[in-house]
Scaffold this active site. Structure first.
Site, PDB file in Angstrom:
ATOM      1  N   HIS A 159     -18.800  27.859   3.901  1.00 53.24           N
ATOM      2  CA  HIS A 159     -18.570  28.626   5.084  1.00 53.24           C
ATOM      3  C   HIS A 159     -18.790  30.186   5.170  1.00 53.24           C
ATOM      4  O   HIS A 159     -19.586  30.884   5.829  1.00 53.24           O
ATOM      5  CB  HIS A 159     -17.170  28.238   5.769  1.00 53.24           C
ATOM      6  CG  HIS A 159     -17.112  26.881   5.961  1.00 53.24           C
ATOM      7  ND1 HIS A 159     -16.099  26.231   5.638  1.00 53.24           N
ATOM      8  CD2 HIS A 159     -17.707  25.975   6.845  1.00 53.24           C
ATOM      9  CE1 HIS A 159     -15.945  25.037   5.970  1.00 53.24           C
ATOM     10  NE2 HIS A 159     -16.915  24.877   6.611  1.00 53.24           N
ATOM     11  N   LYS A 189      -9.615  14.748  14.987  1.00 50.97           N
ATOM     12  CA  LYS A 189      -9.747  14.600  13.396  1.00 50.97           C
ATOM     13  C   LYS A 189      -8.226  14.667  12.959  1.00 50.97           C
ATOM     14  O   LYS A 189      -7.515  15.658  13.399  1.00 50.97           O
ATOM     15  CB  LYS A 189     -10.695  15.989  12.960  1.00 50.97           C
ATOM     16  CG  LYS A 189     -12.040  16.003  13.213  1.00 50.97           C
ATOM     17  CD  LYS A 189     -12.847  17.050  12.454  1.00 50.97           C
ATOM     18  CE  LYS A 189     -14.110  16.878  12.534  1.00 50.97           C
ATOM     19  NZ  LYS A 189     -14.809  17.924  11.836  1.00 50.97           N
ATOM     20  N   ARG A 239     -26.695  21.342   5.411  1.00 50.46           N
ATOM     21  CA  ARG A 239     -26.641  21.269   4.013  1.00 50.46           C
ATOM     22  C   ARG A 239     -27.843  20.096   3.582  1.00 50.46           C
ATOM     23  O   ARG A 239     -28.400  20.194   2.656  1.00 50.46           O
ATOM     24  CB  ARG A 239     -25.335  20.333   3.684  1.00 50.46           C
ATOM     25  CG  ARG A 239     -24.377  21.458   3.511  1.00 50.46           C
ATOM     26  CD  ARG A 239     -23.193  20.660   3.386  1.00 50.46           C
ATOM     27  NE  ARG A 239     -22.726  19.708   4.625  1.00 50.46           N
ATOM     28  CZ  ARG A 239     -21.644  19.339   4.975  1.00 50.46           C
ATOM     29  NH1 ARG A 239     -20.439  19.155   4.374  1.00 50.46           N
ATOM     30  NH2 ARG A 239     -21.452  18.423   6.035  1.00 50.46           N
ATOM     31  N   SER A 272     -15.480  20.383   3.527  1.00 51.51           N
ATOM     32  CA  SER A 272     -14.377  20.581   3.591  1.00 51.51           C
ATOM     33  C   SER A 272     -13.613  19.414   2.951  1.00 51.51           C
ATOM     34  O   SER A 272     -12.815  19.214   2.381  1.00 51.51           O
ATOM     35  CB  SER A 272     -13.907  21.193   4.943  1.00 51.51           C
ATOM     36  OG  SER A 272     -14.151  22.226   5.299  1.00 51.51           O
TER      37      SER A 272
END
Length: 171
Positions: free
Chosen positions: A20, A44, A93, A131
């Site tokens: 990040h 979440k 990514r 994460s």
């Protein structure tokens, strides 16, 4: 379309990683100001609460005057408009990231033609980093030094009830 030198970098940042931070620093080469916008997502199961995430992000970016940290709920497009910004920055990514992010960008563009999405490929050394993987490694006592800043590592270890001696120094 009006031009803006403000970019919004949204995400859950649970926790913020070096990946990040890489996107934020590279975004500052293009934009005068970057707002790191922490999403309030009740779906979440977060390790850190919103206020904790904001505090950690502010801590690791304390020396960067051109970055601010905020939170939002609801539609990202509405938040972007409220900040008089016109660009959303998203890190990619892998191809799987692109598929999801492309759909979101297309939806945002269909709602508001004034907002563009800028996709940034992650730097090679962070291509695998997420994460959720960092949380898992830390929860199992693994070394996360190369994934997150020291203050984030300490906060994670505290959350998981680990002390420095309980976590592995080399994995």
């Amino acid at each position: 379309m009006p031009h803006s030198r403000i970019a919004i970098y949204p995400g859950s940042f649970d926790p913020i990683t070096y990946g990040h931070l890489d996107i934020i620093k590279r975004s500052l080469r293009i934009f005068e100001h970057v707002i790191v916008a922490v999403a309030r997502n009740s779906q979440k199961n977060a390790l850190f609460g919103i206020d904790e995430r904001i505090a950690l992000i502010r801590s690791v970016l304390k020396d960067e005057q051109r970055v601010s940290v905020d939170t939002f709920s609801g539609l990202l497009i509405d938040y972007v408009a409220s900040k008089n910004a016109h660009v959303v920055v998203r890190g990619l990514r892998a191809i799987s990231d692109f598929e999801y992010e492309f759909q979101i960008a297309q939806m945002n563009n269909s709602i508001s033609h004034d907002v563009e999405t800028l996709f940034m490929m992650t730097s090679v050394q962070y291509g695998y980093l997420s994460s959720s993987i960092v949380r898992e490694v830390c929860s199992l006592g693994g070394n996360v030094d190369s994934f997150v800043p020291a203050e984030v590592k300490a906060a994670m270890q505290k959350k998981y009830g680990l002390t420095g001696s309980q976590s592995a120094d080399s994995v």
